[in-house]
Enzyme design. Sequence first.
Site, PDB file in Angstrom:
ATOM      1  N   CYS A 130      -5.476  -2.428 -28.350  1.00  0.00           N
ATOM      2  CA  CYS A 130      -5.479  -2.429 -29.810  1.00  0.00           C
ATOM      3  C   CYS A 130      -5.555  -3.882 -30.265  1.00  0.00           C
ATOM      4  O   CYS A 130      -4.820  -4.726 -29.769  1.00  0.00           O
ATOM      5  CB  CYS A 130      -4.193  -1.780 -30.322  1.00  0.00           C
ATOM      6  SG  CYS A 130      -3.902  -2.086 -32.063  1.00  0.00           S
TER       7      CYS A 130
ATOM      8  N   LYS B 199      11.862  10.990   9.445  1.00  0.00           N
ATOM      9  CA  LYS B 199      10.407  10.974   9.582  1.00  0.00           C
ATOM     10  C   LYS B 199       9.853  10.141   8.425  1.00  0.00           C
ATOM     11  O   LYS B 199       9.763  10.601   7.290  1.00  0.00           O
ATOM     12  CB  LYS B 199       9.843  12.395   9.544  1.00  0.00           C
ATOM     13  CG  LYS B 199       8.362  12.442   9.832  1.00  0.00           C
ATOM     14  CD  LYS B 199       7.881  13.864   9.974  1.00  0.00           C
ATOM     15  CE  LYS B 199       6.439  13.917  10.442  1.00  0.00           C
ATOM     16  NZ  LYS B 199       5.507  13.135   9.650  1.00  0.00           N
TER      17      LYS B 199
ATOM     18  N   CYS C  42      -6.783   2.811 -32.833  1.00  0.00           N
ATOM     19  CA  CYS C  42      -5.457   2.836 -32.225  1.00  0.00           C
ATOM     20  C   CYS C  42      -4.654   4.031 -32.751  1.00  0.00           C
ATOM     21  O   CYS C  42      -4.544   4.211 -33.971  1.00  0.00           O
ATOM     22  CB  CYS C  42      -4.726   1.532 -32.546  1.00  0.00           C
ATOM     23  SG  CYS C  42      -2.995   1.575 -32.050  1.00  0.00           S
TER      24      CYS C  42
ATOM     25  N   CYS D  73       0.413  -4.379 -34.704  1.00  0.00           N
ATOM     26  CA  CYS D  73       0.510  -2.941 -34.397  1.00  0.00           C
ATOM     27  C   CYS D  73       1.978  -2.568 -34.157  1.00  0.00           C
ATOM     28  O   CYS D  73       2.647  -3.197 -33.337  1.00  0.00           O
ATOM     29  CB  CYS D  73      -0.332  -2.623 -33.170  1.00  0.00           C
ATOM     30  SG  CYS D  73      -0.131  -0.922 -32.602  1.00  0.00           S
TER      31      CYS D  73
ATOM     32  N   TYR E 165       9.919   3.722  16.926  1.00  0.00           N
ATOM     33  CA  TYR E 165      10.529   4.929  17.479  1.00  0.00           C
ATOM     34  C   TYR E 165      10.133   5.207  18.922  1.00  0.00           C
ATOM     35  O   TYR E 165      10.477   6.226  19.477  1.00  0.00           O
ATOM     36  CB  TYR E 165      10.282   6.153  16.590  1.00  0.00           C
ATOM     37  CG  TYR E 165       8.851   6.341  16.104  1.00  0.00           C
ATOM     38  CD1 TYR E 165       7.818   6.661  16.957  1.00  0.00           C
ATOM     39  CD2 TYR E 165       8.568   6.210  14.746  1.00  0.00           C
ATOM     40  CE1 TYR E 165       6.535   6.851  16.494  1.00  0.00           C
ATOM     41  CE2 TYR E 165       7.277   6.395  14.265  1.00  0.00           C
ATOM     42  CZ  TYR E 165       6.266   6.717  15.149  1.00  0.00           C
ATOM     43  OH  TYR E 165       4.992   6.889  14.683  1.00  0.00           O
TER      44      TYR E 165
ATOM     45  N   LYS F  21       9.895  19.647   8.330  1.00  0.00           N
ATOM     46  CA  LYS F  21       9.367  19.076   7.085  1.00  0.00           C
ATOM     47  C   LYS F  21      10.173  19.552   5.881  1.00  0.00           C
ATOM     48  O   LYS F  21      10.460  20.745   5.754  1.00  0.00           O
ATOM     49  CB  LYS F  21       7.895  19.497   6.900  1.00  0.00           C
ATOM     50  CG  LYS F  21       6.958  18.952   7.956  1.00  0.00           C
ATOM     51  CD  LYS F  21       6.747  17.460   7.846  1.00  0.00           C
ATOM     52  CE  LYS F  21       5.756  17.094   6.777  1.00  0.00           C
ATOM     53  NZ  LYS F  21       4.369  17.163   7.185  1.00  0.00           N
TER      54      LYS F  21
ATOM     55  N   ASP G 231       7.370   8.199   6.078  1.00  0.00           N
ATOM     56  CA  ASP G 231       6.032   8.551   5.625  1.00  0.00           C
ATOM     57  C   ASP G 231       5.226   7.274   5.431  1.00  0.00           C
ATOM     58  O   ASP G 231       5.255   6.661   4.365  1.00  0.00           O
ATOM     59  CB  ASP G 231       6.141   9.342   4.317  1.00  0.00           C
ATOM     60  CG  ASP G 231       4.902  10.173   4.077  1.00  0.00           C
ATOM     61  OD1 ASP G 231       4.040  10.215   4.978  1.00  0.00           O
ATOM     62  OD2 ASP G 231       4.789  10.765   2.999  1.00  0.00           O
TER      63      ASP G 231
ATOM     64  N   CYS H  65      -1.800   2.597 -35.138  1.00  0.00           N
ATOM     65  CA  CYS H  65      -1.973   1.864 -36.394  1.00  0.00           C
ATOM     66  C   CYS H  65      -3.385   1.995 -36.967  1.00  0.00           C
ATOM     67  O   CYS H  65      -3.659   1.479 -38.050  1.00  0.00           O
ATOM     68  CB  CYS H  65      -1.640   0.386 -36.191  1.00  0.00           C
ATOM     69  SG  CYS H  65      -2.840  -0.471 -35.175  1.00  0.00           S
TER      70      CYS H  65
ATOM     71  N   GLU I   7      15.773  12.088  13.933  1.00  0.00           N
ATOM     72  CA  GLU I   7      15.396  10.804  13.310  1.00  0.00           C
ATOM     73  C   GLU I   7      14.727  11.037  11.971  1.00  0.00           C
ATOM     74  O   GLU I   7      14.109  12.074  11.764  1.00  0.00           O
ATOM     75  CB  GLU I   7      14.325  10.089  14.169  1.00  0.00           C
ATOM     76  CG  GLU I   7      14.721   9.826  15.558  1.00  0.00           C
ATOM     77  CD  GLU I   7      13.512   9.420  16.412  1.00  0.00           C
ATOM     78  OE1 GLU I   7      12.381   9.339  15.886  1.00  0.00           O
ATOM     79  OE2 GLU I   7      13.722   9.197  17.604  1.00  0.00           O
TER      80      GLU I   7
HETATM   81  S1  IVH Z   1       7.195  10.470  17.016  1.00  0.00           S
HETATM   82  C1  IVH Z   1       4.290  12.149  20.056  1.00  0.00           C
HETATM   83  N1  IVH Z   1       9.029   9.738  15.246  1.00  0.00           N
HETATM   84  O1  IVH Z   1       4.816  11.269  11.914  1.00  0.00           O
HETATM   85  C2  IVH Z   1       5.167  11.950  18.888  1.00  0.00           C
HETATM   86  N2  IVH Z   1       6.811  10.054  14.507  1.00  0.00           N
HETATM   87  O2  IVH Z   1       3.547  13.876  11.987  1.00  0.00           O
HETATM   88  C3  IVH Z   1       4.674  10.913  17.961  1.00  0.00           C
HETATM   89  N3  IVH Z   1       6.452   9.580  12.141  1.00  0.00           N
HETATM   90  O3  IVH Z   1       2.044  10.250  13.790  1.00  0.00           O
HETATM   91  C4  IVH Z   1       5.453  10.583  16.805  1.00  0.00           C
HETATM   92  N4  IVH Z   1       8.529   9.020  11.679  1.00  0.00           N
HETATM   93  O4  IVH Z   1       3.186   8.520  12.287  1.00  0.00           O
HETATM   94  C5  IVH Z   1       7.739  10.053  15.464  1.00  0.00           C
HETATM   95  N5  IVH Z   1      10.715   9.069  13.781  1.00  0.00           N
HETATM   96  C6  IVH Z   1       9.443   9.360  14.009  1.00  0.00           C
HETATM   97  C7  IVH Z   1       8.486   9.339  12.986  1.00  0.00           C
HETATM   98  C8  IVH Z   1       7.169   9.700  13.279  1.00  0.00           C
HETATM   99  C9  IVH Z   1       7.304   9.173  11.204  1.00  0.00           C
HETATM  100  C10 IVH Z   1       5.029   9.886  11.921  1.00  0.00           C
HETATM  101  C11 IVH Z   1       4.105   9.321  12.963  1.00  0.00           C
HETATM  102  C12 IVH Z   1       3.381  10.511  13.532  1.00  0.00           C
HETATM  103  C13 IVH Z   1       3.544  11.527  12.448  1.00  0.00           C
HETATM  104  C14 IVH Z   1       3.465  12.930  13.010  1.00  0.00           C
END
Ligand code: IVH
Length: 711
Positions: A432, A120, A414, A437, A235, A322, A122, A417, A118
């Site tokens: 300015c 991940k 500035c 300008c 998720y 990562k 942010d 100018c 999946e």
């Molecule tokens: S599963 C026990 N799935 O990443 C497992 N986490 O580094 C819990 N996150 O705290 C998380 N996408 O905030 C899971 N597809 C995904 C995710 C995901 C982002 C975040 C989540 C977690 C952190 C861990």
Amino acid sequence: MVKIKNDSKLFERAAKLREEIRLHEHRYYVLDRPSISDAKFDRLMNELKRLEAEHPEIVTPDSPTQRVGGAPRKGFETRRHHPPMLSLDNAFSFEELERFDRRAREVSGRQDVEYVAEHKYDGLSMSLHYEKGRLALAVTRGDGVNGEDVTPNVARIEAVPNRVDPAKCKRLGLDGDLEVRGEIIMPLKAFAKLNEQQEELGGKHFANPRNAAAGSVRVLDSRITASRQLDFFGYYLLAGGRTPFARHSEELEAISALNFKALEWKRCASIEDVKEYCRKWEEKREKLPYEIDGIVIKVNELWLQQELGFTSKAPRWAIAYKYPARQETTTVREVVFQVGRTGALTPVALLDPVAVGGVTVSRSTLHNMDEIERLGLAAGDSVLIERAGEVIPHVVKVVLRGKDRREVKVPELCPECGSHIHKSPDEVAYRCVNAACPAKRRESLIHFASRHAMNIDGLGNKIVDQLVSTELVKDFADLYELGVEKLAALERMAKKSADNLLREIAGSKSNDLSRLIYALGIRFVGERTAQLLAEHFGSIGALEKADEQALSEVVEVGPKVAASIVEFFSERANRNTIKRLREVGIDPKNAPKETVSNRFAGQSFVFTGTLARRSREDAGELVGRHGGKVVGSVSKNTDYVVVGADPGSKYDKAKSLGVRILTEDEFEALLEGKLALAQSGTDEKKPRGRAAKAVSGSTSRSAKKSTQTLF
Ligand code: IVH
């Protein structure tokens, strides 16, 4: 002040004050149309505060004093997670992934283990609790054991369903008491827009989409959350604290079936498939509309998850692969100041060039002096820079102070100018003061020609620079009087390119009014406002004559915007430009929309099914004439769904979201003023003002002043 004699009077007075304050807050923050002065507002609030302080027993949890704007609540309530929200172990190489796989195969006794890979996301992890199908609680991850209750805020996020369909739950073997865990994120576009707005308003600058998402949820005023275009991806689905399915993939399918946004995922038959998925998205992640920092790999079968179990911090059946961080350290050679269209000075760090995720970065905006102070940055320092998606790189922090560091100082004059620099006390930006300008001219001209404004293709930065420095163009109107010889004499120009550019310039004369209004670059007048103004006034001449009162009749135009427009047209130089534009033949007209009343100001309507009394177009037209707007799809922020014969899915959606539904007769009654407007239009439930106000985060109720001149 009236002395309150007995309790019932006291209650009444407090209730009345609360109601009034809510109404004025709504007018101020949401409609941007206050009807009382700030001082009067403060008096009402102070009276309520005093009453509540003297008689704490009368304080209600929803009293305005308990929110931002009044005495702020101290933080949020804490809630415990069952089971805890764990974290994930990280893998930074395929070897580590293979090690993870080896262990899973050993425990399973299988040749290959099936995984789900999946994105991940942010963002900010969030646990959503539904009780009897209704969103009852939203809690941040916190330390994993205890999180913060942010329910009112999260309930305002479009992508978070307020309700899950009981019939669908039943089909999935669930009873409506369930928990969905997932990630709240801010898409990159929304992030860029938010920072732009924050800059304009002198608000907080967010370092990355993750901070922006967190900063938009952990606020005391849910209108801020609502205005921030956040998204949610689920998720995990738990019932009674446990996963009710035999496979993780079924859990993800169930999450989608319950109308949550599905995250991007794939079933992988082996770790080789997982690696393929990781590779594929590493290449494609630049193009995603949101930020991912890796791929999460989860063992698909629940029984094997249970066999593998947990460490104290993380499951052994999942791992995060990562991607290399798009962060690098480099040195700030120098900080220079750029002058923008409004004359604002923006500090820019000139960096030792460094590759960040495949792109060479040699400069980075520092936004404003407050940001420099926050970072504690000086020229010569080593800094960590970060690039998110296609967003311009920014400095995250100072990692090492330079030996021979030079403090950043705002220039006294500035850099373009040599005129004086001014800072008004209620603004972050230094500006300015010179209306003429060249930097302002250059930036104004670039904006004027830009794609969403006059759309003059070929009028790029290099040409604009020369047009301004040679004084061939001192005014937008000069553009339309350029001759081919003069243009062809510029660097990088030949007869053919000059001809092409002239054709483009001439073609822009037939642009419609809203483009022209936007192109003028009036502060706070973005594309949408320009459109509304064009519709309302029909010509530049009418707009020029409008006073603040007339302007504030336009839906969505608040006092700040109105003041800015008036100020713009009060500058003689600007009026002269408009006159000259007219002389060269630019004076587009719009058939002005006849506004009958402002009764539906800020209200949105959706039509579904066939109407018997009038066409949908006509009905929409009427809504518009009363200041309302017709939108295409139903959301939580829709005020009314008008239902004709044989309605479509919008009707079901309205029901499931609890949006007020009107029959055609009721709609007619509403038009005639015989039916009361929905309560939601006057309470604080729905955000409707411009995001700008809600995001400002500032407590100042006064508009900012500075002069605006075009050229
Ligand atoms: S599963 C026990 N799935 O990443 C497992 N986490 O580094 C819990 N996150 O705290 C998380 N996408 O905030 C899971 N597809 C995904 C995710 C995901 C982002 C975040 C989540 C977690 C952190 C861990």
